[in-house]
Design a protein around this motif. Structure first.
Motif, short mmCIF file in Angstrom:
data_model
loop_
_atom_site.label_atom_id
_atom_site.label_comp_id
_atom_site.label_asym_id
_atom_site.label_seq_id
_atom_site.Cartn_x
_atom_site.Cartn_y
_atom_site.Cartn_z
N ALA A 168 -2.49 -2.88 -9.64
CA ALA A 168 -2.38 -3.95 -8.64
C ALA A 168 -3.77 -4.30 -8.09
O ALA A 168 -4.08 -5.49 -7.89
N ALA A 169 -4.60 -3.29 -7.86
CA ALA A 169 -5.95 -3.55 -7.34
C ALA A 169 -6.76 -4.34 -8.36
O ALA A 169 -7.54 -5.24 -7.99
N ALA A 170 -6.60 -4.02 -9.64
CA ALA A 170 -7.33 -4.75 -10.69
C ALA A 170 -6.88 -6.21 -10.72
O ALA A 170 -7.69 -7.13 -10.85
N ALA A 171 -5.56 -6.43 -10.56
CA ALA A 171 -5.02 -7.79 -10.56
C ALA A 171 -5.58 -8.57 -9.36
O ALA A 171 -5.95 -9.75 -9.48
N ARG A 172 -5.64 -7.89 -8.23
CA ARG A 172 -6.17 -8.52 -7.02
C ARG A 172 -7.63 -8.93 -7.23
O ARG A 172 -8.05 -10.01 -6.86
N GLN A 173 -8.37 -8.04 -7.86
CA GLN A 173 -9.79 -8.35 -8.09
C GLN A 173 -9.95 -9.54 -9.03
O GLN A 173 -10.79 -10.42 -8.78
N LEU A 174 -9.13 -9.59 -10.07
CA LEU A 174 -9.20 -10.72 -11.00
C LEU A 174 -8.91 -12.03 -10.26
O LEU A 174 -9.59 -13.04 -10.44
N SER B 56 -5.19 11.16 -4.79
CA SER B 56 -4.44 10.09 -4.16
C SER B 56 -4.37 8.94 -5.16
O SER B 56 -4.65 7.79 -4.85
N TYR B 57 -4.04 9.30 -6.39
CA TYR B 57 -4.02 8.34 -7.50
C TYR B 57 -2.60 7.87 -7.78
O TYR B 57 -1.65 8.66 -7.80
N GLY B 58 -2.46 6.58 -8.02
CA GLY B 58 -1.21 6.01 -8.50
C GLY B 58 -1.57 4.88 -9.45
O GLY B 58 -2.40 4.03 -9.13
N SER B 59 -0.97 4.92 -10.63
CA SER B 59 -1.34 3.95 -11.64
C SER B 59 -0.95 2.53 -11.23
O SER B 59 -1.68 1.57 -11.48
N ARG B 60 0.19 2.39 -10.59
CA ARG B 60 0.62 1.04 -10.19
C ARG B 60 -0.33 0.46 -9.15
O ARG B 60 -0.68 -0.71 -9.21
N ALA B 61 -0.77 1.31 -8.22
CA ALA B 61 -1.74 0.85 -7.21
C ALA B 61 -3.04 0.44 -7.89
O ALA B 61 -3.68 -0.55 -7.52
#
Ligand code: IPE
Ligand code: IPE
Ligand code: MG
Length: 243
Positions: free
Chosen positions: A146-152, A138-143
């Motif tokens: 986006a999750a990394a950006a949210r964490q930052l 259930s992998y998507g690179s954009r997701a």
């Protein structure tokens, strides 16, 4: 001769594979798509073993994309069943070989019975020092990005991160592949020449290798062919090559 024998230094540290064409393999034989996935599982076994023998330390397999949830429920069920089988059958091998299982994607979206097994195998193989097998589920690179950006953003808001210090390494450390080297070689089977939302950040300087073979037909010989070509490629990373 194995490509590893004469070109150790030219062996990729990390190979990533988009395993495509299970459905077409089955269709060509008048079989249901699920049989293609079953044959694909055998190719996974062969490939994990071959990489291990060749000394490729890190292998990442794209097994299920965020977009694959669009498929018919029966096909998804068949895939999840095979994943369970794989996890039950392979734990011993991974432990013996010192390989750590790592998962990227959204395991929380997977059926409970798969999650339980994934958690168990990840925990039990956590001490593996010889290499990693990463399953993209259930992998998507954009997701992922986006999750990394949210964490930052959350860390900045909480005051634990100064936004002015954010650089490529800061972001990479928040991706699910943190700690793994970027793939050196990406292989896609079944003739398609696209990434389909796979490791967009991490494949920035990977070498691409394509084959028309469907994934269930992928074998050692095919892998050796890809590695032999990889060894001949000149990677420049934007610089110039000195003769
Ligand atoms: C790859 O084979 C396996 C998954 C995407 C889960 P496909 O199922 O995509 O096979 P084709 O592309 O339809 O032949
Ligand atoms: C990519 O294959 C995903 C996996 C191999 C798991 P797809 O078959 O889903 O890709 P598209 O739809 O042809 O781009
Ligand atoms: Mg496909």
């Amino acid at each position: 001769m194995s490509p590893a024998a004469d070109a150790d230094s030219r062996l990729p540290r990390h190979v990533a594979i988009v395993m495509d064409g299970n459905g077409r393999w089955a269709q060509q034989r008048g079989l249901p798509r699920s049989e293609g996935h079953r044959a694909g599982l055998a190719a996974v076994r062969r490939t994990v073993e071959a990489c291990r023998e060749l000394g490729i330390r890190h292998l990442t397999l794209y097994a299920f994309s965020t977009e694959n949830w669009k498929r018919p429920p029966g096909e998804i069920r068949a895939l999840m069943g095979l994943l369970r089988e794989f996890l039950d059958a392979r734990l011993g091998d991974l432990l013996r070989q010192g390989i750590r299982l790592h998962v990227i994607g959204q395991p929380e979206r997977l059926p409970h019975l798969v999650r339980v097994r994934l958690d168990r195998v990840v925990k039990q193989t956590a001490g593996g020092k010889e290499g990693t097998l990463t399953l993209a589920l259930s992998y998507g690179s954009r997701a992922e990005i986006a999750a990394a950006a949210r964490q930052l953003a959350e860390e900045a808001k909480a005051g634990t991160l100064d936004p002015r210090t954010i650089d490529e390494a800061t972001l990479a450390a928040r991706l699910q592949t943190a700690g793994l080297p970027d793939p050196d070689l990406v292989i896609r089977t079944a003739g398609e020449k696209r990434l389909s939302n796979f490791l967009l950040w991490q494949l920035s300087y990977a070498e691409f290798w394509f084959t028309d073979l469907c994934w269930p037909d992928f074998d050692r010989e095919t892998l050796h062919g890809a590695l032999a070509e990889f060894a001949r490629r000149q990677r420049r990373f934007g610089g110039v090559t000195h003769a």
